[in-house]
Design a protein around this motif. Structure first.
Motif, PDB file in Angstrom:
ATOM      1  N   ILE A   1      35.146  46.303  29.027  1.00 55.42           N
ATOM      2  CA  ILE A   1      35.490  46.233  31.262  1.00 55.42           C
ATOM      3  C   ILE A   1      35.071  47.133  31.701  1.00 55.42           C
ATOM      4  O   ILE A   1      35.182  46.197  33.025  1.00 55.42           O
ATOM      5  CB  ILE A   1      35.491  48.270  30.753  1.00 55.42           C
ATOM      6  N   LYS A   2      33.380  45.440  32.032  1.00 55.03           N
ATOM      7  CA  LYS A   2      32.766  45.644  32.788  1.00 55.03           C
ATOM      8  C   LYS A   2      33.423  44.234  33.558  1.00 55.03           C
ATOM      9  O   LYS A   2      33.460  43.981  34.803  1.00 55.03           O
ATOM     10  CB  LYS A   2      31.291  45.316  32.095  1.00 55.03           C
ATOM     11  N   GLY A   3      34.489  43.475  32.799  1.00 55.14           N
ATOM     12  CA  GLY A   3      34.728  42.163  33.027  1.00 55.14           C
ATOM     13  C   GLY A   3      35.691  42.333  34.493  1.00 55.14           C
ATOM     14  O   GLY A   3      36.508  41.182  34.333  1.00 55.14           O
ATOM     15  N   VAL A   4      36.229  43.236  34.020  1.00 57.66           N
ATOM     16  CA  VAL A   4      38.018  43.745  34.500  1.00 57.66           C
ATOM     17  C   VAL A   4      37.458  43.574  36.397  1.00 57.66           C
ATOM     18  O   VAL A   4      36.913  44.588  36.833  1.00 57.66           O
ATOM     19  CB  VAL A   4      38.809  44.771  34.545  1.00 57.66           C
ATOM     20  N   ASN A   5      39.047  43.275  36.626  1.00 61.39           N
ATOM     21  CA  ASN A   5      37.983  42.970  38.459  1.00 61.39           C
ATOM     22  C   ASN A   5      39.056  43.792  38.822  1.00 61.39           C
ATOM     23  O   ASN A   5      39.982  44.900  38.170  1.00 61.39           O
ATOM     24  CB  ASN A   5      39.123  41.632  38.613  1.00 61.39           C
ATOM     25  N   LYS A   6      38.397  44.333  40.253  1.00 61.30           N
ATOM     26  CA  LYS A   6      39.317  45.624  41.151  1.00 61.30           C
ATOM     27  C   LYS A   6      40.367  45.374  41.587  1.00 61.30           C
ATOM     28  O   LYS A   6      41.226  46.341  41.165  1.00 61.30           O
ATOM     29  CB  LYS A   6      38.825  45.243  42.745  1.00 61.30           C
ATOM     30  N   GLN A   7      41.335  43.798  41.438  1.00 61.14           N
ATOM     31  CA  GLN A   7      42.951  44.221  41.303  1.00 61.14           C
ATOM     32  C   GLN A   7      43.409  44.464  40.316  1.00 61.14           C
ATOM     33  O   GLN A   7      43.985  45.964  40.880  1.00 61.14           O
ATOM     34  CB  GLN A   7      43.173  42.746  41.897  1.00 61.14           C
ATOM     35  N   THR A   8      43.023  44.714  38.831  1.00 63.88           N
ATOM     36  CA  THR A   8      43.298  45.131  37.796  1.00 63.88           C
ATOM     37  C   THR A   8      43.041  46.482  37.898  1.00 63.88           C
ATOM     38  O   THR A   8      44.408  46.981  36.988  1.00 63.88           O
ATOM     39  CB  THR A   8      42.836  43.776  36.201  1.00 63.88           C
ATOM     40  N   TRP A   9      42.174  47.024  37.939  1.00 63.62           N
ATOM     41  CA  TRP A   9      41.962  48.122  37.990  1.00 63.62           C
ATOM     42  C   TRP A   9      42.818  48.726  39.273  1.00 63.62           C
ATOM     43  O   TRP A   9      43.341  50.024  38.853  1.00 63.62           O
ATOM     44  CB  TRP A   9      40.508  48.881  38.733  1.00 63.62           C
ATOM     45  N   GLY A  10      42.724  48.476  40.397  1.00 67.58           N
ATOM     46  CA  GLY A  10      43.750  48.883  41.088  1.00 67.58           C
ATOM     47  C   GLY A  10      45.682  48.605  40.583  1.00 67.58           C
ATOM     48  O   GLY A  10      45.637  49.957  41.244  1.00 67.58           O
ATOM     49  N   ARG A  11      45.956  48.002  40.085  1.00 69.09           N
ATOM     50  CA  ARG A  11      46.640  47.916  39.482  1.00 69.09           C
ATOM     51  C   ARG A  11      47.475  49.093  38.630  1.00 69.09           C
ATOM     52  O   ARG A  11      48.294  49.992  38.287  1.00 69.09           O
ATOM     53  CB  ARG A  11      47.453  46.466  38.939  1.00 69.09           C
ATOM     54  N   MET A  12      45.719  49.361  37.489  1.00 69.67           N
ATOM     55  CA  MET A  12      46.163  50.601  36.358  1.00 69.67           C
ATOM     56  C   MET A  12      45.976  51.911  37.128  1.00 69.67           C
ATOM     57  O   MET A  12      47.415  52.881  36.342  1.00 69.67           O
ATOM     58  CB  MET A  12      45.425  50.347  36.107  1.00 69.67           C
ATOM     59  N   ILE A  13      45.555  51.748  38.151  1.00 71.31           N
ATOM     60  CA  ILE A  13      45.343  53.552  38.750  1.00 71.31           C
ATOM     61  C   ILE A  13      46.816  53.918  39.733  1.00 71.31           C
ATOM     62  O   ILE A  13      47.088  54.550  39.533  1.00 71.31           O
ATOM     63  CB  ILE A  13      44.358  53.065  39.971  1.00 71.31           C
ATOM     64  N   ALA A  14      47.058  52.816  40.538  1.00 65.84           N
ATOM     65  CA  ALA A  14      48.712  52.989  40.579  1.00 65.84           C
ATOM     66  C   ALA A  14      49.923  52.884  39.794  1.00 65.84           C
ATOM     67  O   ALA A  14      50.097  54.014  39.502  1.00 65.84           O
ATOM     68  CB  ALA A  14      49.045  51.207  41.804  1.00 65.84           C
ATOM     69  N   LEU A  15      49.683  52.096  37.986  1.00 63.42           N
ATOM     70  CA  LEU A  15      50.451  52.845  37.326  1.00 63.42           C
ATOM     71  C   LEU A  15      50.489  54.089  36.377  1.00 63.42           C
ATOM     72  O   LEU A  15      51.461  54.840  36.467  1.00 63.42           O
ATOM     73  CB  LEU A  15      50.757  51.655  36.220  1.00 63.42           C
ATOM     74  N   PHE A  16      49.229  54.327  36.409  1.00 68.99           N
ATOM     75  CA  PHE A  16      48.909  55.888  35.740  1.00 68.99           C
ATOM     76  C   PHE A  16      49.561  57.173  36.799  1.00 68.99           C
ATOM     77  O   PHE A  16      50.116  57.609  37.077  1.00 68.99           O
ATOM     78  CB  PHE A  16      47.400  55.591  35.672  1.00 68.99           C
TER      79      PHE A  16
END
Length: 88
Positions: free
Chosen positions: A4-19
């Protein structure tokens, strides 16, 4: 194992938007709850405005040489770039 620490901000943004979109769909389907309070007409109008803005910026950004002098200047500039000359 997840890193989880290696995941970049863009990936988190896409996952939050998908959720959020999935939560919105579930709310619409089962509970008649709207996370996003937009009608179909609102979405159509918003998408139309967005496309209009994108096309306007794209068309304005490109070099639009309508006059003969501008077209000759473009040809001169392209010739200078191909020759490796630095045109100021």
């Amino acid at each position: 194992m997840l890193n989880i620490k290696g995941v970049n901000k863009q990936t988190w943004g896409r996952m939050i938007a998908l959720f959020l979109m999935l939560l919105n769909q579930l709310g619409l389907s089962f509970f008649d709850f709207k996370l996003l309070p937009f009608t179909d007409d609102d979405i159509y109008q918003g998408v139309s405005v967005l496309i209009s803005i994108i096309v306007t910026v794209w068309a304005s950004w490109k070099n639009n040489s309508f006059t003969l002098e501008a077209q000759h200047a473009d040809q001169h500039l392209k010739g200078g770039k191909q020759d490796g000359k630095n045109i100021s």
